[in-house]
Design an enzyme around this catalytic site. Structure first.
Site, PDB file in Angstrom:
ATOM      1  N   ALA A  68     -60.174 -42.822  29.219  1.00  0.00           N
ATOM      2  CA  ALA A  68     -60.926 -43.591  30.216  1.00  0.00           C
ATOM      3  C   ALA A  68     -60.687 -42.974  31.583  1.00  0.00           C
ATOM      4  CB  ALA A  68     -60.432 -45.034  30.223  1.00  0.00           C
ATOM      5  N   GLY A 113     -58.465 -42.988  25.554  1.00  0.00           N
ATOM      6  CA  GLY A 113     -59.801 -43.301  25.022  1.00  0.00           C
ATOM      7  C   GLY A 113     -60.453 -42.142  24.281  1.00  0.00           C
ATOM      8  N   GLU A 116     -59.147 -42.517  20.930  1.00  0.00           N
ATOM      9  CA  GLU A 116     -59.748 -43.732  20.350  1.00  0.00           C
ATOM     10  C   GLU A 116     -61.171 -43.462  19.870  1.00  0.00           C
ATOM     11  OE1 GLU A 116     -58.466 -46.165  23.898  1.00  0.00           O
ATOM     12  OE2 GLU A 116     -57.817 -47.518  22.308  1.00  0.00           O
ATOM     13  N   GLU A 136     -50.976 -44.331  27.444  1.00  0.00           N
ATOM     14  CA  GLU A 136     -51.166 -45.581  28.198  1.00  0.00           C
ATOM     15  C   GLU A 136     -49.867 -46.186  28.720  1.00  0.00           C
ATOM     16  OE1 GLU A 136     -52.952 -44.708  25.620  1.00  0.00           O
ATOM     17  OE2 GLU A 136     -55.048 -45.271  25.939  1.00  0.00           O
TER      18      GLU A 136
HETATM   19  N1  COA Z   1     -59.328 -40.099  34.394  1.00  0.00           N
HETATM   20  C1  COA Z   1     -59.763 -39.611  35.560  1.00  0.00           C
HETATM   21  N2  COA Z   1     -59.623 -38.327  35.925  1.00  0.00           N
HETATM   22  C2  COA Z   1     -59.021 -37.502  35.043  1.00  0.00           C
HETATM   23  C3  COA Z   1     -58.538 -37.955  33.810  1.00  0.00           C
HETATM   24  C4  COA Z   1     -58.711 -39.313  33.484  1.00  0.00           C
HETATM   25  N3  COA Z   1     -58.304 -39.826  32.330  1.00  0.00           N
HETATM   26  N4  COA Z   1     -57.984 -36.906  33.159  1.00  0.00           N
HETATM   27  C5  COA Z   1     -58.118 -35.847  33.979  1.00  0.00           C
HETATM   28  N5  COA Z   1     -58.743 -36.204  35.115  1.00  0.00           N
HETATM   29  C6  COA Z   1     -59.096 -35.347  36.252  1.00  0.00           C
HETATM   30  C7  COA Z   1     -57.884 -35.007  37.099  1.00  0.00           C
HETATM   31  O1  COA Z   1     -57.599 -36.067  38.013  1.00  0.00           O
HETATM   32  C8  COA Z   1     -58.367 -33.764  37.803  1.00  0.00           C
HETATM   33  O2  COA Z   1     -59.258 -34.133  38.821  1.00  0.00           O
HETATM   34  P1  COA Z   1     -59.272 -33.313  40.232  1.00  0.00           P
HETATM   35  O3  COA Z   1     -59.551 -31.886  39.849  1.00  0.00           O
HETATM   36  O4  COA Z   1     -60.352 -33.951  41.014  1.00  0.00           O
HETATM   37  O5  COA Z   1     -57.892 -33.485  40.799  1.00  0.00           O
HETATM   38  C9  COA Z   1     -59.199 -33.079  36.705  1.00  0.00           C
HETATM   39  O6  COA Z   1     -59.551 -34.094  35.784  1.00  0.00           O
HETATM   40  C10 COA Z   1     -58.463 -31.983  35.998  1.00  0.00           C
HETATM   41  O7  COA Z   1     -57.256 -32.537  35.477  1.00  0.00           O
HETATM   42  P2  COA Z   1     -55.802 -31.891  35.753  1.00  0.00           P
HETATM   43  O8  COA Z   1     -54.808 -32.989  35.590  1.00  0.00           O
HETATM   44  O9  COA Z   1     -55.792 -31.148  37.033  1.00  0.00           O
HETATM   45  O10 COA Z   1     -55.715 -30.860  34.541  1.00  0.00           O
HETATM   46  P3  COA Z   1     -54.405 -30.380  33.790  1.00  0.00           P
HETATM   47  O11 COA Z   1     -54.842 -29.284  32.896  1.00  0.00           O
HETATM   48  O12 COA Z   1     -53.307 -30.107  34.750  1.00  0.00           O
HETATM   49  O13 COA Z   1     -53.946 -31.654  32.893  1.00  0.00           O
HETATM   50  C11 COA Z   1     -54.342 -33.528  31.397  1.00  0.00           C
HETATM   51  C12 COA Z   1     -54.797 -32.127  31.866  1.00  0.00           C
HETATM   52  C13 COA Z   1     -55.380 -34.035  30.409  1.00  0.00           C
HETATM   53  C14 COA Z   1     -52.957 -33.424  30.717  1.00  0.00           C
HETATM   54  C15 COA Z   1     -54.243 -34.470  32.625  1.00  0.00           C
HETATM   55  O14 COA Z   1     -55.474 -34.396  33.329  1.00  0.00           O
HETATM   56  C16 COA Z   1     -53.974 -35.906  32.287  1.00  0.00           C
HETATM   57  O15 COA Z   1     -52.862 -36.277  32.004  1.00  0.00           O
HETATM   58  N6  COA Z   1     -55.015 -36.787  32.302  1.00  0.00           N
HETATM   59  C17 COA Z   1     -54.862 -38.185  32.080  1.00  0.00           C
HETATM   60  C18 COA Z   1     -54.747 -38.504  30.607  1.00  0.00           C
HETATM   61  C19 COA Z   1     -54.505 -39.977  30.367  1.00  0.00           C
HETATM   62  O16 COA Z   1     -53.540 -40.571  30.778  1.00  0.00           O
HETATM   63  N7  COA Z   1     -55.442 -40.589  29.642  1.00  0.00           N
HETATM   64  C20 COA Z   1     -55.338 -41.946  29.222  1.00  0.00           C
HETATM   65  C21 COA Z   1     -55.985 -42.875  30.147  1.00  0.00           C
HETATM   66  S1  COA Z   1     -55.711 -44.510  29.633  1.00  0.00           S
END
Ligand code: COA
Length: 260
Positions: A68, A113, A116, A136
């Site tokens: 999400a 998500g 999911e 989460e």
């Molecule tokens: N919601 C909103 N934005 C997200 C996102 C999410 N779930 N996952 C990634 N993004 C965004 C980041 O904020 C970043 O945005 P920006 O470039 O404007 O700063 C962009 O996507 C790239 O992500 P980044 O974190 O820089 O890439 P990374 O390769 O370093 O890490 C992940 C990748 C997937 C490990 C990391 O983005 C992450 O942990 N995301 C969240 C995952 C999460 O907790 N999901 C469950 C939600 S309930």
């Protein structure tokens, strides 16, 4: 299928529809627009008699879907969180209820998500760079789009608790070992592998496939229906906790996401 979407792509190759989550710069995170478009695309593929199989994947080579869109969590209250959970569940339940088989081609991160969504699909193919997890806990919440129910049914209660309670992600090899994905292939072969699987499925009688899916789904249907309601209540409850917003703000502000 000619409509232009902004957060997904819907294309057709022979009798297979491809739904591609298309926010690669945001790791294909699911925002409100994507939920709406995904829901509409699923309705379209269900109604299209020429479609016999659906493949869901993510744009780019990094992410299937990072879950999400976390920025939306900042506004949620207990009430709106319940609605958020229910709506998301309903979209993923469309995949499960679809008369056509749905294949998740997991081309990278499948988190929250994103996992999911994959869990609601009938088959999960993963590229060798895939990372699957439910982070989460780090946000002070629980999965709210079905994972607390579908994950235990898929990998067993013990493994589901390891993933949900500890927030530990697994790589593609581990996911295969625990039955979370059906097959792991090199990333450059993922699409071809998904096409091959879709072609096999398209070779069967659509009526038989539909009934096979319905029959197997009936094993979990009753449990899922009540379990999903429970999940919504518990997910929503956590939005009344101060620590939840603290963790969400800290995640958005400081980027502790790199721990995943
Ligand atoms: N919601 C909103 N934005 C997200 C996102 C999410 N779930 N996952 C990634 N993004 C965004 C980041 O904020 C970043 O945005 P920006 O470039 O404007 O700063 C962009 O996507 C790239 O992500 P980044 O974190 O820089 O890439 P990374 O390769 O370093 O890490 C992940 C990748 C997937 C490990 C990391 O983005 C992450 O942990 N995301 C969240 C995952 C999460 O907790 N999901 C469950 C939600 S309930």
């Amino acid at each position: 299928m000619s409509k232009t979407y902004t957060t997904i792509k819907l294309t057709k190759q022979q009798q297979t529809a491809w739904i591609t989550l298309n926010r690669p710069k945001k790791m294909n995170a699911i925002n409100a627009t994507m939920r709406h478009e995904l829901s509409e695309a699923l309705d379209k593929t269900e109604q299209d008699n020429n479609v016999r199989c659906v493949i869901v994947t993510g744009e780019g080579d990094k992410a299937f879907c990072a879950g999400a869109d976390i920025t939306e969590f900042q506004q949620l209250t207990q009430e709106t969180a319940a609605e958020f959970s229910r709506k998301g569940q309903q979209i993923f339940s469309k995949i499960e209820a679809s008369s056509k088989p749905v294949v998740a081609a997991i081309n990278g991160y499948a988190l929250g998500g994103g996992l999911e969504l994959a869990l609601a699909c009938d088959f999960r193919l993963a590229s060798d760079n895939a990372t699957l997890g439910l982070p989460e806990m780090k946000l002070g919440i629980i999965p709210g789009w079905g994972a607390t129910q579908r994950l235990p049914w898929t990998v067993g209660v013990a493994a589901a608790k390891r993933m949900i309670l500890l927030g530990d992600s697994v790589n593609a090899t581990e996911a295969l070992k625990m039955g979370l994905v059906d097959k792991v292939v090199p990333q450059n072969q993922l699409k071809a592998e998904a096409v091959e699987l879709a072609q096999r499925l398209c070779g069967w009688s659509p009526a038989a496939l539909k009934q096979a899916k319905a029959a197997v789904n009936s094993v979990t249907k009753t449990f899922l229906e009540s379990g999903l309601r429970k999940e919504t209540d518990l997910f929503a409850l956590l939005f009344s906790e101060k620590e939840t917003q603290k963790r969400i703000q800290s995640f958005l502000g400081q980027g502790n996401k790199k721990e995943i």
